[in-house]
Enzyme design. Structure first.
Site, PDB file in Angstrom:
ATOM      1  N   ASN A  68       0.385   9.075  -3.250  1.00 40.83           N
ATOM      2  CA  ASN A  68      -0.140   9.725  -2.051  1.00 40.83           C
ATOM      3  C   ASN A  68      -1.658   9.580  -1.911  1.00 40.83           C
ATOM      4  O   ASN A  68      -2.227  10.062  -0.935  1.00 40.83           O
ATOM      5  CB  ASN A  68       0.228  11.216  -2.066  1.00 40.83           C
ATOM      6  CG  ASN A  68      -0.044  11.900  -0.755  1.00 40.83           C
ATOM      7  OD1 ASN A  68       0.279  11.362   0.303  1.00 40.83           O
ATOM      8  ND2 ASN A  68      -0.657  13.071  -0.806  1.00 40.83           N
ATOM      9  N   ARG A 101       3.307   0.421 -12.063  1.00 40.79           N
ATOM     10  CA  ARG A 101       3.630  -0.423 -13.214  1.00 40.79           C
ATOM     11  C   ARG A 101       3.574   0.349 -14.526  1.00 40.79           C
ATOM     12  O   ARG A 101       4.232  -0.039 -15.497  1.00 40.79           O
ATOM     13  CB  ARG A 101       2.730  -1.654 -13.257  1.00 40.79           C
ATOM     14  CG  ARG A 101       1.280  -1.397 -13.570  1.00 40.79           C
ATOM     15  CD  ARG A 101       0.462  -2.692 -13.449  1.00 40.79           C
ATOM     16  NE  ARG A 101       0.984  -3.738 -14.322  1.00 40.79           N
ATOM     17  CZ  ARG A 101       0.557  -3.947 -15.565  1.00 40.79           C
ATOM     18  NH1 ARG A 101      -0.384  -3.168 -16.087  1.00 40.79           N
ATOM     19  NH2 ARG A 101       1.061  -4.917 -16.295  1.00 40.79           N
ATOM     20  N   TYR A 132      -8.963   0.376   4.897  1.00 38.77           N
ATOM     21  CA  TYR A 132      -7.799   1.258   4.783  1.00 38.77           C
ATOM     22  C   TYR A 132      -6.518   0.514   5.166  1.00 38.77           C
ATOM     23  O   TYR A 132      -5.517   0.552   4.441  1.00 38.77           O
ATOM     24  CB  TYR A 132      -8.011   2.466   5.681  1.00 38.77           C
ATOM     25  CG  TYR A 132      -6.884   3.463   5.712  1.00 38.77           C
ATOM     26  CD1 TYR A 132      -6.656   4.314   4.637  1.00 38.77           C
ATOM     27  CD2 TYR A 132      -6.058   3.570   6.825  1.00 38.77           C
ATOM     28  CE1 TYR A 132      -5.630   5.249   4.664  1.00 38.77           C
ATOM     29  CE2 TYR A 132      -5.034   4.504   6.861  1.00 38.77           C
ATOM     30  CZ  TYR A 132      -4.814   5.335   5.796  1.00 38.77           C
ATOM     31  OH  TYR A 132      -3.802   6.258   5.828  1.00 38.77           O
ATOM     32  N   LYS A 136      -3.350  -0.290   2.596  1.00 37.64           N
ATOM     33  CA  LYS A 136      -2.004   0.216   2.858  1.00 37.64           C
ATOM     34  C   LYS A 136      -1.026  -0.918   3.138  1.00 37.64           C
ATOM     35  O   LYS A 136       0.165  -0.819   2.811  1.00 37.64           O
ATOM     36  CB  LYS A 136      -2.036   1.200   4.032  1.00 37.64           C
ATOM     37  CG  LYS A 136      -2.777   2.495   3.732  1.00 37.64           C
ATOM     38  CD  LYS A 136      -2.153   3.269   2.582  1.00 37.64           C
ATOM     39  CE  LYS A 136      -2.787   4.644   2.409  1.00 37.64           C
ATOM     40  NZ  LYS A 136      -2.238   5.384   1.243  1.00 37.64           N
TER      41      LYS A 136
END
Length: 235
Positions: A68, A101, A132, A136
């Site tokens: 998040n 990972r 940004y 994303k």
């Protein structure tokens, strides 16, 4: 539950505080849950190792990862320093990748894992959000690819494009920030995240637009072998 929030500024260059994470932990404990606060800044393999070790020390295993972390800078592509751009990319992509990972072998070994990557419709372009959007978008690609690899191990990876009030929206113009607080309460996003984290989940590789209590799925055409069922929560 480990609640991670370094509590710093959007650029990730400002030192933070654990107080934001601790405030969430206090709410969880007041509701009868178990939680620990963590103030590591995501963005490197070492910080991911420390966060995961904290979870293992506190709870003995890792079943769910919610990526998040996010931060943004607003301006044209040449408006930022190299360091500012790298900081946003670390928060929005490198950090989530490193956390994924680090938990992957743990989830693979126990035959169970749920990963939810929090992204943004800004990946399709919105203007003045280059670092940004790029970060994303990288996470979107990772979500789809990890979904293929995770399915055989019962590691189900999905993502969301949320619309909800947050510290990020509070940096907007006051009228816009108030509009988010009034109409896009974050708890109306968290209900879907809870479902995507549940044992009952039976699909992967999907991304949902979610806000105001409604959600709609968005799927890459290549994900049909992985996303074998539709969610009952979709509007």
């Amino acid at each position: 539950m480990i609640v991670n929030d370094y509590g710093g500024a959007q650029s990730t260059l400002t030192p933070g505080t654990i107080s934001h994470a601790q405030a969430v932990v206090d709410e969880i404990r007041a509701a009868g849950g178990e939680a620990e606060a963590d103030g590591e800044m995501v963005g490197t393999g070492e910080s991911a190792r420390l966060i995961v070790e904290h979870a293992l020390d506190a709870f003995g295993r890792v079943d769910i990862l919610i990526n998040n972390a996010g931060g943004s800078l607003i301006g044209e592509p040449d408006a930022f320093t190299d360091e500012e751009i790298e900081g946003v990319l670390r928060t929005n992509f490198i950090g989530p990748y490193m956390l994924l990972r680090r938990v992957w072998p743990l989830m693979r070994g126990q035959g169970f894992g749920r990963i939810v990557n929090v992204m943004s419709s800004a990946v399709l372009g919105a203007g003045h959000l280059g670092p940004y959007a790029a970060g994303k978008a990288g996470l979107l690609g990772l979500t789809h690819d990890a979904a293929f690899d995770g399915r055989p191990h019962n590691i189900l990876v999905n993502g969301i494009f949320p619309t909800g009030a947050s510290r990020l929206t509070e940096t907007s113009h006051e009228d816009l920030a108030r509009w988010y607080r009034t109409h896009f309460q974050p708890e109306k996003v968290s209900a879907l995240i809870a479902y995507l984290s549940s044992e009952q989940l039976d699909f992967c590789g999907e991304v949902f637009n979610v806000g105001v209590g409604a959600s709609r799925g968005w799927r890459s055409s290549t994900m049909t072998d992985c996303s074998i069922r539709r969610s009952p929560l979709k509007a």
